[in-house]
Write an enzyme that holds these catalytic residues in place. Structure first.
Site, short mmCIF file in Angstrom:
data_model
loop_
_atom_site.label_atom_id
_atom_site.label_comp_id
_atom_site.label_asym_id
_atom_site.label_seq_id
_atom_site.Cartn_x
_atom_site.Cartn_y
_atom_site.Cartn_z
N LYS A 54 0.85 -1.20 0.00
CA LYS A 54 0.00 0.00 0.00
C LYS A 54 0.88 1.25 0.00
O LYS A 54 2.09 1.17 0.27
CB LYS A 54 -0.90 -0.02 1.24
CG LYS A 54 -0.15 0.02 2.56
CD LYS A 54 -1.08 -0.25 3.74
CE LYS A 54 -0.32 -0.23 5.05
NZ LYS A 54 -1.16 -0.70 6.18
N ARG A 88 -10.90 0.23 14.76
CA ARG A 88 -10.90 1.02 13.52
C ARG A 88 -12.02 0.46 12.63
O ARG A 88 -13.10 1.00 12.57
CB ARG A 88 -9.53 0.91 12.83
CG ARG A 88 -8.67 2.11 13.02
CD ARG A 88 -7.30 2.05 12.38
NE ARG A 88 -6.92 0.83 11.70
CZ ARG A 88 -5.72 0.61 11.18
NH1 ARG A 88 -4.79 1.54 11.26
NH2 ARG A 88 -5.44 -0.51 10.57
N TYR A 135 16.90 28.92 10.25
CA TYR A 135 15.68 29.67 10.58
C TYR A 135 15.38 29.60 12.07
O TYR A 135 15.51 28.55 12.70
CB TYR A 135 14.49 29.06 9.84
CG TYR A 135 14.43 29.39 8.37
CD1 TYR A 135 14.28 30.71 7.94
CD2 TYR A 135 14.52 28.38 7.42
CE1 TYR A 135 14.21 31.01 6.59
CE2 TYR A 135 14.44 28.68 6.06
CZ TYR A 135 14.29 30.00 5.65
OH TYR A 135 14.22 30.29 4.32
C1 LIG Z 1 -0.44 -1.80 6.69
C2 LIG Z 1 -1.06 -3.06 7.14
C3 LIG Z 1 -0.25 -4.18 7.42
C4 LIG Z 1 1.26 -4.12 7.43
O1 LIG Z 1 1.69 -3.53 8.64
P1 LIG Z 1 3.25 -3.46 9.01
O2 LIG Z 1 3.29 -2.93 10.39
O3 LIG Z 1 3.86 -2.49 8.03
O4 LIG Z 1 3.79 -4.83 8.84
C5 LIG Z 1 -0.88 -5.36 7.75
N1 LIG Z 1 -2.24 -5.43 7.81
C6 LIG Z 1 -3.04 -4.38 7.56
C7 LIG Z 1 -4.51 -4.52 7.66
C8 LIG Z 1 -2.48 -3.15 7.23
O5 LIG Z 1 -3.26 -2.10 6.98
#
Ligand SMILES: *Cc1c(COP(=O)(O)O)cnc(C)c1O
Length: 365
Positions: free
Chosen positions: A44, A140, A262
Site C-alpha cells: 500500500k 478502527r 531559521y
Molecule cells: C499496513 C497493514 C499491514 C502491514 O503492517 P506493518 O506494520 O507495516 O507490517 C498489515 N495489515 C493491515 C490490515 C495493514 O493495513
C-alpha cells in the site's frame, strides 16, 4: 550540443535485492512454528514510498500475493501482468468498486454487514473471495463481538461470495500490552467458525510466531525497518532498502554565539564547522527532526543542527576534519538506520518512507 541537465546530488537508492531478502526473512519468521504461512507483500501507499511496480517486480517470483488498499494501484498491478492474489485491505469503498473487483480478480475485505447486501445486489458474474475483518480491539474497522451473531447468520447464505478468510489486526504487537488480549477476543468471537485466518503484521510476525496462521501480512519489514522502538531492524537480519543520500553543498565556520538556520534555534557553543546538506523537507526529510538527529557524512556519524529548511539542512562537521564540500551524506538507509532518524524526529520510519518526495530521483540497484 546541448548541455546535459544534472540533477541535484540528492537521490534515493532502492535496493531490490534487499526487498527480496526481507520478504524471505518474514516468511522464515512466519514458519517458526512449523506451518509455513503464505505472506501478502503489503505494498500500500506506493509500496511505502518505494514504488509499487518496482517492488512488485522485485518480488514477482516469490510473493504469494500483494496487499494494498488503493483500487487504482490494484488495477495497475493487474494491468502490469501480475497474476498473484491481490487483497484490498480496506475493502471496497463504493458498490461500483465491486465490478472492478470481479473484473480484476481482487480479494476484498468486508468490514460491515451492509456490504453483504451490496455484493448480493451487484449480481456479479463471479463469486468474490473475501477477507472478513473482525474488530478485536483496534477499534478502527470490522465486526464487533456484538455483531458476530448477525455475521454468522449472514454467512449461512453467502450469495456472491467465494472463499472466506477471517482477518484481524493487532494494535499493540509492538509494545508492552502485546497480543494475548486480542487473541482471546478473536477466539471467543470466532467459536464455531472454520475458515482460514490472517492476523500477523510485521511486529507480530517477528515477535509472536503463534499468530502466523494461513496468511501473514508483512509491510514495514519488507522495507528493512523495524516495527519496534526497542529492537533494531538489523537484529532481525533485515536489510535497508531505501537509502536517501546527498552531498555537502557548502561549509561555514561559525563562531561561538552565532546561530544556525531559521529561527536561530541552534546556538554555537564552540567554534563549529557547519556542513550544508542538499536535502530538506521538500525532499521528504522530516522538518521536525531536531538538532542532534543522527546523520552520516563521509561515512562518519554526526548530528544535524538547527531547523530543517525546505531544500537544505545543516550538520556539524567539526569532528570530521576530512569532510567538506562534496562529501557524501546519508540521511537514512545504508549505514544510518531510518529507525534511528525517525526516533530522533519523533516519527516512525513508515512515515519517512511514505513522505519521500517526487522530486527526489530514484536509482534502482
Ligand atoms: C499496513 C497493514 C499491514 C502491514 O503492517 P506493518 O506494520 O507495516 O507490517 C498489515 N495489515 C493491515 C490490515 C495493514 O493495513
Amino acid at each position: 550540443m546541448k548541455h546535459p541537465i544534472m540533477p541535484r546530488p540528492t537521490l534515493a537508492r532502492i535496493d531490490l535485492s534487499a526487498v527480496r531478502h526481507n520478504y524471505t526473512v518474514a516468511k522464515q519468521h512466519a514458519a517458526r512454528q512449523g506451518n509455513p504461512a503464505k505472506a501478502w507483500a503489503v505494498v500500500k501507499a506506493d509500496a511505502y514510498g518505494h514504488g509499487l511496480l518496482r517492488v512488485a517486480r522485485a518480488l514477482d517470483d516469490i510473493a504469494d500475493g500483494f496487499a494494498l488498499l488503493e483500487m487504482d494501484a490494484a488495477v495497475a498491478l493487474r494491468e502490469a501482468g501480475f497474476r498473484q492474489p491481490i487483497l484490498l485491505l480496506e475493502g471496497f469503498f463504493e458498490p461500483a468498486d465491486l465490478a472492478t473487483c470481479a473484473e480484476y480478480s481482487l480479494t476484498t475485505a468486508i468490514h460491515r454487514i451492509e456490504q453483504f447486501q451490496m455484493i448480493r445486489d451487484a449480481a456479479l458474474p463471479v463469486r468474490l473471495p473475501v477477507y472478513i475483518k473482525l474488530n478485536t480491539g483496534m477499534n478502527r474497522l470490522g465486526f464487533t463481538p456484538e455483531q458476530m451473531p448477525a455475521l454468522k447468520r449472514g454467512l449461512q447464505h453467502p450469495e456472491g461470495i467465494g472463499p472466506i478468510t477471517l482477518m484481524m489486526h493487532f494494535a499493540e504487537a509492538d509494545s508492552a500490552r502485546g497480543i494475548d488480549w486480542q487473541l482471546e477476543r478473536f477466539t471467543r468471537m470466532t467459536a464455531g467458525m472454520n475458515y482460514p485466518i490472517s492476523m500477523a503484521n510485521s511486529a507480530a510476525i517477528l515477535r509472536y510466531p503463534q499468530t502466523a496462521h494461513h496468511w501473514v501480512r508483512p509491510g514495514i519489514v519488507l522495507y528493512g525497518a523495524s516495527p519496534f522502538a526497542d529492537a533494531s531492524a538489523e537484529s532481525f537480519g533485515l536489510k535497508p532498502v531505501m537509502t536517501l543520500s546527498s552531498k555537502i553543498l557548502g561549509v561555514q565556520d561559525v563562531p561561538v554565539g552565532d546561530r544556525v538556520g531559521y529561527g536561530g534555534t541552534y546556538e554555537v557553543k564552540r567554534p563549529t564547522r557547519i556542513g550544508i546538506v542538499a536535502c530538506g523537507y521538500a525532499d521528504g526529510y522530516p522538518r521536525h527532526a531536531p538538532s542532534g538527529t543522527p546523520i552520516l557524512v563521509a561515512g562518519k556519524r554526526t548530528t544535524t543542527v538547527g531547523r530543517v529548511s525546505m531544500d537544505m539542512l545543516a550538520c556539524d562537521l567539526t569532528d570530521i576534519p576530512d569532510a567538506g564540500v562534496d562529501s557524501p551524506v546519508v540521511l537514512w538507509g545504508e549505514g544510518m538506520p531510518a529507525d534511528e532518524v525517525a526516533t530522533a524526529a519523533g516519527t516512525i520510519s513508515y512515515e519517512m518512507f511514505c513522505a519521500l518526495a517526487r522530486r527526489v530521483p530514484i536509482v534502482e540497484v
